[in-house]
Design an enzyme around this catalytic site. Structure first.
Site, PDB file in Angstrom:
ATOM      1  N   GLY A   1       1.451  88.593  53.150  1.00 36.07           N
ATOM      2  CA  GLY A   1       1.633  87.430  53.853  1.00 36.07           C
ATOM      3  C   GLY A   1       0.606  86.366  53.635  1.00 36.07           C
ATOM      4  O   GLY A   1       0.192  86.330  52.767  1.00 36.07           O
ATOM      5  N   THR A   2       0.905  85.085  54.025  1.00 37.61           N
ATOM      6  CA  THR A   2       0.156  83.828  53.696  1.00 37.61           C
ATOM      7  C   THR A   2      -1.386  83.741  54.170  1.00 37.61           C
ATOM      8  O   THR A   2      -2.340  83.534  53.387  1.00 37.61           O
ATOM      9  CB  THR A   2       0.983  82.669  54.123  1.00 37.61           C
ATOM     10  OG1 THR A   2       2.280  82.660  54.116  1.00 37.61           O
ATOM     11  CG2 THR A   2       0.465  81.130  53.253  1.00 37.61           C
ATOM     12  N   HIS A   3      -1.663  84.258  55.474  1.00 37.44           N
ATOM     13  CA  HIS A   3      -2.942  84.280  55.778  1.00 37.44           C
ATOM     14  C   HIS A   3      -3.364  85.585  56.500  1.00 37.44           C
ATOM     15  O   HIS A   3      -2.463  86.530  57.047  1.00 37.44           O
ATOM     16  CB  HIS A   3      -3.006  83.160  57.087  1.00 37.44           C
ATOM     17  CG  HIS A   3      -2.116  82.071  56.826  1.00 37.44           C
ATOM     18  ND1 HIS A   3      -2.426  81.208  55.895  1.00 37.44           N
ATOM     19  CD2 HIS A   3      -1.039  81.541  57.380  1.00 37.44           C
ATOM     20  CE1 HIS A   3      -1.667  79.924  55.772  1.00 37.44           C
ATOM     21  NE2 HIS A   3      -0.881  80.515  56.718  1.00 37.44           N
ATOM     22  N   GLY A   4      -4.628  86.015  56.336  1.00 41.32           N
ATOM     23  CA  GLY A   4      -5.162  87.177  57.017  1.00 41.32           C
ATOM     24  C   GLY A   4      -4.792  88.331  56.134  1.00 41.32           C
ATOM     25  O   GLY A   4      -5.562  89.623  56.855  1.00 41.32           O
ATOM     26  N   LYS A   5      -4.589  88.183  54.987  1.00 36.90           N
ATOM     27  CA  LYS A   5      -4.467  89.512  54.266  1.00 36.90           C
ATOM     28  C   LYS A   5      -5.859  90.394  54.072  1.00 36.90           C
ATOM     29  O   LYS A   5      -5.761  91.660  54.136  1.00 36.90           O
ATOM     30  CB  LYS A   5      -4.043  89.089  52.820  1.00 36.90           C
ATOM     31  CG  LYS A   5      -2.640  88.646  52.628  1.00 36.90           C
ATOM     32  CD  LYS A   5      -2.092  88.677  51.158  1.00 36.90           C
ATOM     33  CE  LYS A   5      -2.757  87.503  50.580  1.00 36.90           C
ATOM     34  NZ  LYS A   5      -2.245  86.091  50.920  1.00 36.90           N
ATOM     35  N   THR A   6      -6.740  89.707  53.528  1.00 37.65           N
ATOM     36  CA  THR A   6      -8.115  90.569  53.402  1.00 37.65           C
ATOM     37  C   THR A   6      -8.467  91.284  54.715  1.00 37.65           C
ATOM     38  O   THR A   6      -8.979  92.360  54.563  1.00 37.65           O
ATOM     39  CB  THR A   6      -9.013  89.576  52.639  1.00 37.65           C
ATOM     40  OG1 THR A   6      -8.441  88.991  51.321  1.00 37.65           O
ATOM     41  CG2 THR A   6     -10.344  90.303  52.403  1.00 37.65           C
ATOM     42  N   THR A   7      -8.535  90.308  55.786  1.00 37.50           N
ATOM     43  CA  THR A   7      -9.013  90.884  57.077  1.00 37.50           C
ATOM     44  C   THR A   7      -8.210  92.027  57.489  1.00 37.50           C
ATOM     45  O   THR A   7      -8.692  93.440  57.724  1.00 37.50           O
ATOM     46  CB  THR A   7      -9.025  89.877  57.888  1.00 37.50           C
ATOM     47  OG1 THR A   7      -9.744  88.874  57.690  1.00 37.50           O
ATOM     48  CG2 THR A   7      -9.592  90.563  59.346  1.00 37.50           C
TER      49      THR A   7
ATOM     50  N   GLU B   1      -4.125  95.023  49.068  1.00 38.10           N
ATOM     51  CA  GLU B   1      -3.665  93.557  49.513  1.00 38.10           C
ATOM     52  C   GLU B   1      -2.975  93.046  48.627  1.00 38.10           C
ATOM     53  O   GLU B   1      -3.124  92.965  47.271  1.00 38.10           O
ATOM     54  CB  GLU B   1      -5.143  92.605  49.614  1.00 38.10           C
ATOM     55  CG  GLU B   1      -4.961  91.238  49.940  1.00 38.10           C
ATOM     56  CD  GLU B   1      -6.095  90.566  49.945  1.00 38.10           C
ATOM     57  OE1 GLU B   1      -7.205  90.990  50.214  1.00 38.10           O
ATOM     58  OE2 GLU B   1      -5.899  89.333  49.808  1.00 38.10           O
TER      59      GLU B   1
END
Ligand code: EPU
Length: 765
Positions: free
Chosen positions: A121-127, A170
């Site tokens: 995904g573009t945002h939030g991968k690491t979390t 990730e």
């Protein structure tokens, strides 16, 4: 590649693998995994870091810099995307015919030895990948993991687990490597137009995600709130959705707590249970739902997953709290895309701070240019935004694109308080000084903006310790107070710790505390005789003011005045009580503390001509009173007060008539008005040498009116340097040097400054 996967799992024949660029966060994770799998791993890098030292302790054969020898005998060589073909290790491996593969290819090969879960995904991968790994681990599934940052709850960015069958990774869409994976499960958080340096448009990005979906053998968990993710993921027969409503997994009764978020998980209309997520922000509720849906599909016990999410502490640089006290909170966030900024600012609001203050460092010129408008919009959500220069991340500048581009965009979108603060190296001075109790400061961006927050956090710790030394109404303190606000010449860099005690007790506590801790300490008054260099003053700068320090009263015919009282005030209090002899003080810009310390004078009278006694803090930290005859006072110098600090003084005068006092007052004023400049200055710059008054000397040398930048020798009086508006300390010092050199060469006179020159030329804090 399948061949490599097979070789990686062959326990009887461990491979000798070399990693070029092993200090990078992605490469160090690979090193951990490969070592965990039992291979013989070596790595090289241009730099040695804390990370490479940790890896060495775990068995990595590390070398720096890169050499051809390092890859000798390697079965496989893996290189980071930062490595160029000219790299000596890379070139040697290619020449030797050794298989040389990219980082993502190696990760894919490792992932294929397990049941992979790819978080994309573009945002939030690491979390999210951290949440999934932590949840599965707490639920007893013993997963291996590979995520993009150091995660405190996970222990490290990567871990090989010998027993579990799952591996959480990730997935990186930025360069198309997402298409390399064939996982058992995929998570698609959102898909937006990003990394437009690599992709032509959104369609091309969608293609890469579609490939991943087609290559996923099991569930494809996706966020229903993102239309593009929905479009791509529903191509899978095993698509599982989560979102705010109408999805397989939803959250109800969301309650934002201070720093955490509680909600109830609903699965296809049925309540699954409650979660109290350990991090704030509504977007993190969605991320948690992704983890919950995935864990549920894998058969994990919901109660254990819920407990894991409760202890989830978040990733470094992802709304990471770096400082928290009763007064202030400092958070660092990696957000660099408008959507991420909006989510981060919403999270910030949910903590209900007094003000949300942002220091934003735009990341990449291309992104700044392409998304300027959206940035301008989302930045409105903060109470105050400082925007630095762009962090280039290997890009060349684009003419006309800078932090100011976003400030202009913000102006078009509202009346939000968004200002430019180009230089990150000194941005913390302005931001730290701006902070008030109750504020939440967020350092925001994917570059090195977090360094500013770290500096402020470290200094705040010291400052708040000092504030606790006295009751709240007896002390005030601030970081990085510009000394130009506290000198009559209006020149000078910041004071690292600006402290205003309002009682003798608070003053003594501050002085003793600084002496014990080895914190440099200076006491300044009105700054009328002070020149602070442009690099500011390191350590504590104490300014006694308010309370007892500002009291001035008459008792038994004597004037009692605190160190913070202006001399002009002493003169007028004396006049009102019919005590004469103080009229010379009307024109002296300083206050009692400074006048005592340097035995200031005018019109033929000196401060100590009128002192009866002085209360001061001595070197042992004791408050003592000493009478006039116990103190040696010379021309513009009181040796005793170089070490001790004057707190209060009792002055004597002679009873006189109002008319006589007024007459002398007027005479002083008219002499000053005709012989001294009105422009900003530090009073007389030089002590009068025995040979001749300094002003007369400068005049005779023909230096009146000469200047360096905005600092100029007054045309009215040669012993004054005036600030023509925005002069720097280095300009003033250059004028001083010029005068001294001329006096030495033409007249053999060694001029000595009367003003105290303090501070540093360069910034050191
Ligand atoms: N003079 C010149 N050209 C000039 C300036 C002065 O020829 O450009 C001559 C004057 O005509 C006079 C002599 O130099 O004959 C001394 O000048 P002035 O009377 O102005 O006194 P000063 O010694 O320059 C001292 C204090 C001042 C204080 C005045 C008035 C020192 C270094 N300065 O100045 O204090 O206001 O007397 O009493 O002792 C200060 O300390 O910051 C300060 C301004």
């Amino acid at each position: 590649m399948n061949d490599l996967s097979a070789r990686l799992t062959d326990r009887d024949h461990p491979l000798r693998i070399h990693l070029i660029g092993v200090a990078g966060s992605g490469m160090s994770g690979l090193a951990l995994l490969l070592m965990g799998m039992g291979h013989r791993v070596s790595g090289s890098d241009r730099v040695t870091s804390g990370e490479t030292e940790r890896l060495q302790k775990l068995g990595l054969a590390f070398s720096s810099p890169h050499t051809a020898e390092a890859v000798q005998g390697a079965d496989v060589v893996v290189y980071s995307s930062a490595i160029r073909p000219e790299n000596s290790a890379y070139a040697a491996a290619t020449a030797a015919g050794t298989p040389v593969i990219r980082r993502a290819v190696c990760l894919a090969a490792i992932l294929h030895t397990r049941k992979g879960i790819v978080v994309s995904g573009t945002h939030g991968k690491t979390t999210t990948s951290s949440m999934v790994a932590h949840s599965l681990r707490e639920a007893g599934l013993q997963p291996s993991h590979y995520v993009g940052a150091e995660i405190p709850v996970l222990g490290a960015n990567a871990r090989w687990s010998e027993d579990g069958e799952w591996m959480v990774a990730e997935g990186d869409e930025s360069d198309g490597t997402l298409a390399l994976y064939h996982p058992a499960c995929s998570i698609i958080l959102n898909i937006e137009a990003e990394h437009l340096d690599h992709y032509k448009d959104l369609d091309e990005i969608k293609e890469v995600f579609t490939t991943l979906v087609n290559q996923t053998s099991g569930p494809v968990v996706y966020c229903k709130e993102c239309a593009v993710a929905t479009e791509v993921a529903t191509k899978s027969a095993q698509a599982v959705s989560y979102g705010w409503s109408g999805a397989d997994y939803t959250a109800a009764e969301i309650r934002e707590l201070r720093g955490a978020t509680a909600f109830t998980v609903v699965r296809n209309g049925e309540i699954l249970g409650d979660v109290e997520l350990g991090i704030p922000g509504r977007h993190n509720v969605l991320n948690a739902l992704a983890a919950i849906a995935t864990a549920d599909k894998l058969g994990a016990d919901f109660r254990l997953v819920s407990r894991a999410l409760n202890t989830f502490a978040g990733a470094k640089r992802r709304f990471e709290t770096k400082y928290l006290s009763q007064r202030l909170r400092i958070v660092d966030d990696y957000g660099h895309h408008p959507t991420e900024l909006a989510a981060t600012l919403q999270t910030a609001r949910s903590l209900k701070p007094g003000r949300v203050v942002v220091l934003f460092q735009p990341h990449r010129y291309t992104r700044t240019q392409a998304l300027a408008d959206d940035f301008g919009k989302v930045l409105q959500a903060a109470d105050k935004v400082f925007v630095t220069d762009v962090y280039p991340a290997s890009e060349l500048p684009i003419p006309g694109v800078s932090g100011a581009t976003l400030v202009e965009a913000a102006k078009r979108h509202g009346d939000g308080d968004v200002v430019s603060l180009p230089n990150l190296a000194t941005a913390h001075h302005v931001v730290g000084n701006f902070l008030e109790p109750g504020d939440l400061l967020i350092t925001l961006g994917a570059g090195n903006v977090h360094e500013a927050g770290t500096r402020i956090a470290n200094d705040l710790k010291v400052l708040e310790e000092i504030l606790r030394l006295a009751p709240v109404d007896e002390i005030d303190a601030k970081l990085y107070e510009p000394m130009r606000r506290h000198t009559t010449m209006l020149v000078g860099g910041p004071a690292q710790f600006w402290i205003e005690p309002h009682s003798f007790g608070a003053f003594a506590a501050v002085v003793n505390h600084c002496r014990e801790r080895g914190i440099a300490l200076r006491v300044v008054g009105r700054g009328s005789n002070l020149l602070v260099r442009d690099g500011g003053m390191r350590g504590a700068v104490v300014h006694p003011s308010g309370g007892v320090f500002s009291e001035c009263r008459v008792e038994d015919g004597k004037v009692i005045a605190g160190a913070g009282v202006r001399l002009k005030k002493v003169a007028s209090v004396a006049q009102a009580a019919g005590i004469g002899g103080f009229e010379w003080m009307e024109g002296i810009p300083g206050n009692v503390g400074g006048a005592l310390r340097m035995n200031a004078g005018a019109m033929g009278t000196e401060t100590f001509d009128q002192v009866a006694s002085v209360t001061f803090l001595d070197e042992d930290g004791e408050i003592r009173v000493r009478s006039r005859d116990e103190i040696v006072a010379n021309y513009r110098d009181v040796p005793e007060l170089r070490r001790n600090f004057a707190l209060q003084a009792v002055f004597e005068g002679k009873p006189d008539t109002a008319e006589a006092i007024q007459g002398r007052w007027d005479a002083s004023r008219s002499k000053r008005r005709t012989s001294q400049p009105v422009a900003a200055s530090a009073g007389c710059i030089f002590k009068n040498p025995t040979e001749t008054p300094a002003g007369k000397l400068v005049d005779e040398l023909g230096l009146k009116g000469c200047n360096e930048g905005k600092a100029r020798v007054s045309e009215v009086h040669g012993n004054f340097i005036v600030n023509g508006g925005g002069a720097t300390a280095s300009e003033v010092l250059a004028v001083i040097e010029r005068i001294k050199a001329a006096a030495r060469e033409s007249r053999g006179i060694e001029l000595e400054t009367e003003v105290k020159v303090l501070g540093e030329d360069e910034y050191t804090f």
